[in-house]
Design an enzyme around this catalytic site. Structure first.
Site, mmCIF file in Angstrom:
data_model
loop_
_atom_site.group_PDB
_atom_site.id
_atom_site.type_symbol
_atom_site.label_atom_id
_atom_site.label_comp_id
_atom_site.label_asym_id
_atom_site.label_seq_id
_atom_site.Cartn_x
_atom_site.Cartn_y
_atom_site.Cartn_z
ATOM 1 N N ASP A 277 29.636 51.950 30.450
ATOM 2 C CA ASP A 277 30.299 51.008 29.559
ATOM 3 C C ASP A 277 31.613 50.585 30.211
ATOM 4 O O ASP A 277 32.577 51.348 30.221
ATOM 5 C CB ASP A 277 30.542 51.700 28.216
ATOM 6 C CG ASP A 277 31.012 50.753 27.126
ATOM 7 O OD1 ASP A 277 31.273 49.581 27.423
ATOM 8 O OD2 ASP A 277 31.115 51.204 25.965
ATOM 9 N N ASP B 107 21.350 51.429 48.666
ATOM 10 C CA ASP B 107 22.532 50.646 48.331
ATOM 11 C C ASP B 107 22.143 49.603 47.284
ATOM 12 O O ASP B 107 21.104 48.941 47.401
ATOM 13 C CB ASP B 107 23.084 49.959 49.577
ATOM 14 C CG ASP B 107 24.281 49.095 49.259
ATOM 15 O OD1 ASP B 107 25.351 49.654 48.991
ATOM 16 O OD2 ASP B 107 24.141 47.851 49.271
ATOM 17 N N GLU C 118 26.702 47.919 19.673
ATOM 18 C CA GLU C 118 27.675 48.972 20.009
ATOM 19 C C GLU C 118 29.046 48.623 19.465
ATOM 20 O O GLU C 118 29.775 49.496 18.982
ATOM 21 C CB GLU C 118 27.737 49.164 21.531
ATOM 22 C CG GLU C 118 28.581 50.340 21.988
ATOM 23 C CD GLU C 118 30.050 50.027 22.249
ATOM 24 O OE1 GLU C 118 30.803 50.958 22.584
ATOM 25 O OE2 GLU C 118 30.452 48.848 22.122
#
Length: 324
Positions: A192, A35, A163
């Site tokens: 993203d 987790d 980006e």
């Protein structure tokens, strides 16, 4: 994240056991992914917010907030035992940077790469776009180190620069890899925007069920990503696999890829609100590319689910070799 269109509802998620080997009985057991603590992911977001606040309100290419963000991520990885390197490039009269981190071990001729863009736009701190992908990917990498995970495949993580100016950093990385090194990257995962405040649950359409698919192996990556959400009874829709985030340079050279997305400026439909809750007729992220993209612009449930899905994909895909 650059603007993209949301595609139609994709195929139902498949069981992970059907994806990993032709004969499940003959395959070795795959270690379950740990987790990923939401508190840890949010702590990274708080640090990125503080960095932006101390550096003109953003973490954009060529601005001091970007380099401070890279230094923060790199220090975490170095302390965890990664082999890190910084690649520089030039764009718009400023130096940009990619951060690459390799986890020692595994078959370097069969490398699974996981990435997220680290820069924001100049208008704001970029905590959902793309602090969320940055933080979830970072915490997955740190989980690998905490667990001392030693899979068959080599693991490489990346945080891309510029980006927002057109996939500049990731394109530079791929274009400057010798062909012999490109061939060693047998899968790329991209994250993203994974904490949008009015979230959807989308996977890149690697199998082409709602449009053009990706290179061979992309369908298997998509199925692994979808299979996690099946285990928590969350429906997943396709989003266009059109090369408009940092997976684009990878698929252009034939590297299988996939990823998750919780939505940007597109508006949630009534059908989607019935599937996932939230507000119909409202953008998935009303603060997309704006100054209000702060730590208050995150849905904790979406961020938690996606962080766990990222870790699950890394653990699942790294264990058996090959794209899927």
């Amino acid at each position: 994240m650059r603007s993209r269109m949301i595609a139609t509802l994709g195929a139902a998620a498949l069981a992970a056991a059907a994806l990993l080997a032709p004969s499940a009985s003959a395959a070795p057991a795959t270690l379950a992914a740990p987790d990923v603590p939401l508190a840890n992911v949010k702590a990274h977001l708080s640090q990125l917010q503080s960095i932006a606040s101390s550096n003109g309100g953003n973490r954009a290419h060529g601005r001091p907030g970007f380099r401070a963000s890279l230094d923060y991520v790199q220090a975490k990885l170095d302390a965890a035992g990664y082999q890190t390197s910084v690649q520089s490039f030039s764009r718009s009269g400023a130096t940009g940077y990619n951060l690459i981190a390799d986890w020692p071990g595994g078959d370097v001729d069969d490398t699974l790469m996981t990435g997220a863009h680290l820069d924001s736009v100049t208008a704001g701190p970029g905590i959902n776009d793309n602090g969320s992908g940055t933080a979830a990917t970072l915490e997955t990498a740190l989980a690998v180190a905490r667990e001392n995970y030693q899979p068959d495949r080599h693991l490489r993580f990346a945080w891309w620069g510029a980006e927002e100016l057109g996939l500049v950093g990731s394109t530079y990385y791929v274009d400057n890899l010798p062909s012999s090194e490109r061939s060693k990257i047998t899968g790329y995962l991209n994250f993203d925007m994974v904490g949008s405040p009015n979230p959807g649950y989308f996977a890149y359409d690697g199998d082409g069920s709602s449009g053009s698919g990706g290179p061979a192996g992309s369908a298997e990556i998509e199925q692994v990503l979808r299979a996690y959400f099946q285990t928590i009874d969350v429906p997943v829709q396709d989003t266009a696999f059109d090369g408009r985030s940092d997976y684009g340079p990878f698929i252009r050279v034939g590297i299988p890829a996939g990823g998750l997305f919780t939505g940007a400026e597109g508006r949630k439909t009534s059908q989607q609100a019935q599937l996932w809750g939230g507000q119909a007729g409202i953008a998935f992220d009303r603060c997309y590319h704006s100054s209000c993209d702060t730590t208050s612009n995150i849905d904790d449930t979406a961020l938690d689910r996606n962080a766990d899905a990222i870790a699950n994909a890394v653990w699942t895909l790294a264990a058996g070799g090959g794209a899927g």
